[in-house]
Design a protein around this motif. Structure first.
Motif, PDB file in Angstrom:
ATOM      1  N   ARG A 203       1.046  -1.080  -0.010  1.00  0.00           N
ATOM      2  CA  ARG A 203       0.134   0.052   0.131  1.00  0.00           C
ATOM      3  C   ARG A 203       0.842   1.287   0.033  1.00  0.00           C
ATOM      4  N   PHE A 204       0.537   2.382  -0.484  1.00  0.00           N
ATOM      5  CA  PHE A 204       1.011   3.752  -0.315  1.00  0.00           C
ATOM      6  C   PHE A 204       0.210   4.672  -0.077  1.00  0.00           C
ATOM      7  N   MET A 205       0.697   5.984   0.248  1.00  0.00           N
ATOM      8  CA  MET A 205      -0.060   7.084   0.692  1.00  0.00           C
ATOM      9  C   MET A 205      -0.272   8.169  -0.342  1.00  0.00           C
ATOM     10  N   ILE A 206      -1.271   8.966  -0.618  1.00  0.00           N
ATOM     11  CA  ILE A 206      -1.449   9.891  -1.390  1.00  0.00           C
ATOM     12  C   ILE A 206      -2.400  11.239  -0.518  1.00  0.00           C
ATOM     13  N   SER A 207      -1.601  12.025  -0.191  1.00  0.00           N
ATOM     14  CA  SER A 207      -2.272  13.130   0.734  1.00  0.00           C
ATOM     15  C   SER A 207      -3.384  12.752   1.658  1.00  0.00           C
ATOM     16  N   GLU A 208      -2.677  11.979   2.742  1.00  0.00           N
ATOM     17  CA  GLU A 208      -3.556  11.575   4.003  1.00  0.00           C
ATOM     18  C   GLU A 208      -4.387  10.233   3.656  1.00  0.00           C
ATOM     19  N   LYS A 209      -4.374   9.747   2.534  1.00  0.00           N
ATOM     20  CA  LYS A 209      -5.113   8.637   2.385  1.00  0.00           C
ATOM     21  C   LYS A 209      -4.007   7.294   1.735  1.00  0.00           C
ATOM     22  N   ILE A 210      -4.608   6.259   2.350  1.00  0.00           N
ATOM     23  CA  ILE A 210      -3.871   4.892   1.942  1.00  0.00           C
ATOM     24  C   ILE A 210      -4.631   4.512   0.915  1.00  0.00           C
ATOM     25  N   VAL A 211      -3.853   4.061  -0.031  1.00  0.00           N
ATOM     26  CA  VAL A 211      -4.269   3.377  -1.496  1.00  0.00           C
ATOM     27  C   VAL A 211      -3.871   1.785  -1.262  1.00  0.00           C
ATOM     28  N   THR A 212      -4.717   1.114  -1.675  1.00  0.00           N
ATOM     29  CA  THR A 212      -4.386  -0.449  -1.802  1.00  0.00           C
ATOM     30  C   THR A 212      -4.541  -0.833  -3.173  1.00  0.00           C
ATOM     31  N   PRO A 213      -3.258  -0.990  -3.706  1.00  0.00           N
ATOM     32  CA  PRO A 213      -3.342  -1.698  -5.255  1.00  0.00           C
ATOM     33  C   PRO A 213      -3.700  -2.997  -5.555  1.00  0.00           C
ATOM     34  N   ILE A 214      -4.671  -3.378  -6.280  1.00  0.00           N
ATOM     35  CA  ILE A 214      -5.214  -4.464  -6.819  1.00  0.00           C
ATOM     36  C   ILE A 214      -4.746  -4.965  -8.241  1.00  0.00           C
ATOM     37  N   GLU A 215      -4.208  -6.128  -8.108  1.00  0.00           N
ATOM     38  CA  GLU A 215      -3.594  -6.556  -9.504  1.00  0.00           C
ATOM     39  C   GLU A 215      -4.868  -7.255 -10.252  1.00  0.00           C
ATOM     40  N   ALA A 216      -5.310  -7.061 -11.704  1.00  0.00           N
ATOM     41  CA  ALA A 216      -5.916  -8.120 -12.357  1.00  0.00           C
ATOM     42  C   ALA A 216      -5.301  -8.174 -13.611  1.00  0.00           C
TER      43      ALA A 216
ATOM     44  N   GLU B 268      -7.825 -14.833  -6.668  1.00  0.00           N
ATOM     45  CA  GLU B 268      -8.714 -14.660  -5.282  1.00  0.00           C
ATOM     46  C   GLU B 268      -8.076 -13.991  -4.375  1.00  0.00           C
ATOM     47  N   GLU B 269      -6.596 -13.846  -4.125  1.00  0.00           N
ATOM     48  CA  GLU B 269      -5.926 -13.068  -3.166  1.00  0.00           C
ATOM     49  C   GLU B 269      -6.099 -11.439  -3.517  1.00  0.00           C
ATOM     50  N   GLU B 270      -6.284 -11.406  -4.610  1.00  0.00           N
ATOM     51  CA  GLU B 270      -6.448  -9.756  -5.259  1.00  0.00           C
ATOM     52  C   GLU B 270      -8.041  -9.502  -5.015  1.00  0.00           C
ATOM     53  N   ALA B 271      -8.871 -10.268  -5.119  1.00  0.00           N
ATOM     54  CA  ALA B 271     -10.405  -9.947  -4.812  1.00  0.00           C
ATOM     55  C   ALA B 271     -10.541  -9.917  -3.464  1.00  0.00           C
ATOM     56  N   GLU B 272      -9.770 -10.469  -2.632  1.00  0.00           N
ATOM     57  CA  GLU B 272     -10.009 -10.295  -1.019  1.00  0.00           C
ATOM     58  C   GLU B 272      -9.820  -8.860  -0.601  1.00  0.00           C
ATOM     59  N   LYS B 273      -8.925  -8.286  -1.454  1.00  0.00           N
ATOM     60  CA  LYS B 273      -8.740  -6.747  -1.089  1.00  0.00           C
ATOM     61  C   LYS B 273      -9.704  -6.000  -1.277  1.00  0.00           C
ATOM     62  N   ILE B 274     -10.851  -6.334  -1.924  1.00  0.00           N
ATOM     63  CA  ILE B 274     -12.069  -5.471  -2.447  1.00  0.00           C
ATOM     64  C   ILE B 274     -12.837  -5.750  -1.385  1.00  0.00           C
ATOM     65  N   LYS B 275     -12.839  -6.834  -0.874  1.00  0.00           N
ATOM     66  CA  LYS B 275     -14.246  -7.420   0.116  1.00  0.00           C
ATOM     67  C   LYS B 275     -14.463  -6.040   1.088  1.00  0.00           C
ATOM     68  N   GLY B 276     -15.773  -5.806   1.364  1.00  0.00           N
ATOM     69  CA  GLY B 276     -16.088  -4.801   2.250  1.00  0.00           C
ATOM     70  C   GLY B 276     -16.209  -3.353   1.395  1.00  0.00           C
TER      71      GLY B 276
ATOM     72  N   VAL C 245     -19.733  -8.395  -9.636  1.00  0.00           N
ATOM     73  CA  VAL C 245     -20.236  -7.430  -8.653  1.00  0.00           C
ATOM     74  C   VAL C 245     -21.111  -8.188  -7.703  1.00  0.00           C
ATOM     75  N   GLU C 246     -21.831  -9.355  -7.991  1.00  0.00           N
ATOM     76  CA  GLU C 246     -22.343 -10.064  -7.168  1.00  0.00           C
ATOM     77  C   GLU C 246     -21.305 -10.942  -6.076  1.00  0.00           C
ATOM     78  N   LYS C 247     -20.175 -11.112  -6.664  1.00  0.00           N
ATOM     79  CA  LYS C 247     -19.051 -11.714  -5.813  1.00  0.00           C
ATOM     80  C   LYS C 247     -18.638 -10.753  -4.877  1.00  0.00           C
ATOM     81  N   ILE C 248     -18.394  -9.639  -4.948  1.00  0.00           N
ATOM     82  CA  ILE C 248     -18.018  -8.477  -4.004  1.00  0.00           C
ATOM     83  C   ILE C 248     -19.009  -8.128  -3.246  1.00  0.00           C
ATOM     84  N   ASN C 249     -20.193  -7.742  -3.808  1.00  0.00           N
ATOM     85  CA  ASN C 249     -21.292  -7.575  -3.104  1.00  0.00           C
ATOM     86  C   ASN C 249     -21.063  -6.216  -2.258  1.00  0.00           C
ATOM     87  N   PRO C 250     -20.721  -5.001  -3.364  1.00  0.00           N
ATOM     88  CA  PRO C 250     -20.952  -3.757  -2.697  1.00  0.00           C
ATOM     89  C   PRO C 250     -22.022  -3.150  -2.585  1.00  0.00           C
ATOM     90  N   GLU C 251     -22.238  -1.870  -1.808  1.00  0.00           N
ATOM     91  CA  GLU C 251     -23.508  -1.604  -1.880  1.00  0.00           C
ATOM     92  C   GLU C 251     -23.881  -0.628  -3.099  1.00  0.00           C
TER      93      GLU C 251
END
Length: 258
Positions: A142-155, A181-189, A216-222
């Motif tokens: 992960r890395f920071m941009i102006s007070e926010k943490i960014v999580t890179p996700i590879e596809a 799967e391990e990258e998709a896990e970063k998106i969960k929630g 989308v159904e797998k990740i189930n975002p709002e």
């Protein structure tokens, strides 16, 4: 303390944009502004910070349309022209601010050095050329941009690795065909997911509509928004009628807040 994030869709089209030059396809002839799609990009804003994901050939117009007068950095998903061809148009920001931070995989910077050699020259550099601060990133950290943490996700974009980004409860992915799967896990929630959906027919390097809906159904975002849309997807208004609740076609100029 989390600052509210505003996301503006600068462009939601595929590599040729919509309308496609010379096309007689009905969507390319549409008068609906939501069927006019520049090359794909988003503007992220919070607490007077401005970051852009990808810098395609429509970057100049997108910045003018949104009235962006300063830029804190650009995150690149991968090296293809529809995501990087606008790099020279960072010059007004560079002239005002100095070096512009770019966040990208080393492979992407290697490609840019070849394609935009005049920008990266050390000796005898043309005085009007901009300068980038090259900040190498990959899926591992992960890395920071102006007070926010960014999580890179590879596809995977066919055989090319691309990076998506999660910031707070917002995740942005484009040019995805498969994801481990391990990258998709970063998106969960995540609460808001943006992902590519090219068209209904299957494609070798992009999610089609069915694949995007399954993801989308797998990740189930709002909420989920589809981007990187071609004219072959159909009319915005018609396609939207058949999407599940809380799944939307993004369109140029759309703003969402988190």
């Amino acid at each position: 303390m989390k600052h509210r994030l505003t996301v503006t869709f600068l462009g939601t089209g595929t590599s040729q944009g919509v309308p496609v030059i010379g096309s007689d396809h009905p969507v390319c002839k549409s008068n609906d502004p939501k069927d006019k799609r520049l090359r794909v990009s988003v503007l992220l804003q919070w607490n007077n910070y401005n970051y852009v994901i990808d810098c395609g050939p429509d970057f100049r117009y997108q910045m003018l349309r949104e009235g962006v007068t300063h830029l804190n950095g650009i995150l690149l998903t991968h090296e293809h022209s529809d995501h990087t061809a606008g790099i020279d148009d960072i010059r007004p920001f560079y002239f005002k601010q100095g070096n512009i931070p770019f966040y990208a995989h080393k492979r992407v910077f290697d490609s840019l050095h070849d394609r935009f050699a005049y920008i990266f020259e050390i000796e005898g550099k043309y005085p009007g050329a901009p300068t980038l601060d090259e900040i190498e990133i990959d899926k591992k950290a992960r890395f920071m941009i102006s007070e926010k943490i960014v999580t890179p996700i590879e596809a995977m974009h066919n055989k090319i690795p691309v990076l998506g980004f999660r910031i707070d409860d917002f995740t942005y992915l484009t040019d995805v065909k498969t994801i481990a799967e391990e990258e998709a896990e970063k998106i969960k929630g995540t609460k808001v997911l943006v992902v590519n959906a090219l068209r209904e027919k299957e494609h070798h390097s992009h999610f089609n509509l069915a694949e995007a809906l399954a993801f989308v159904e797998k990740i189930n975002p709002e909420r989920a928004y589809f981007t990187h849309i071609s004219h072959l997807m159909g009319f915005h208004e018609e396609v939207s009628k058949h999407l599940p609740d809380q799944v939307f076609l993004a369109y140029d100029g759309l703003k969402i807040e988190l």
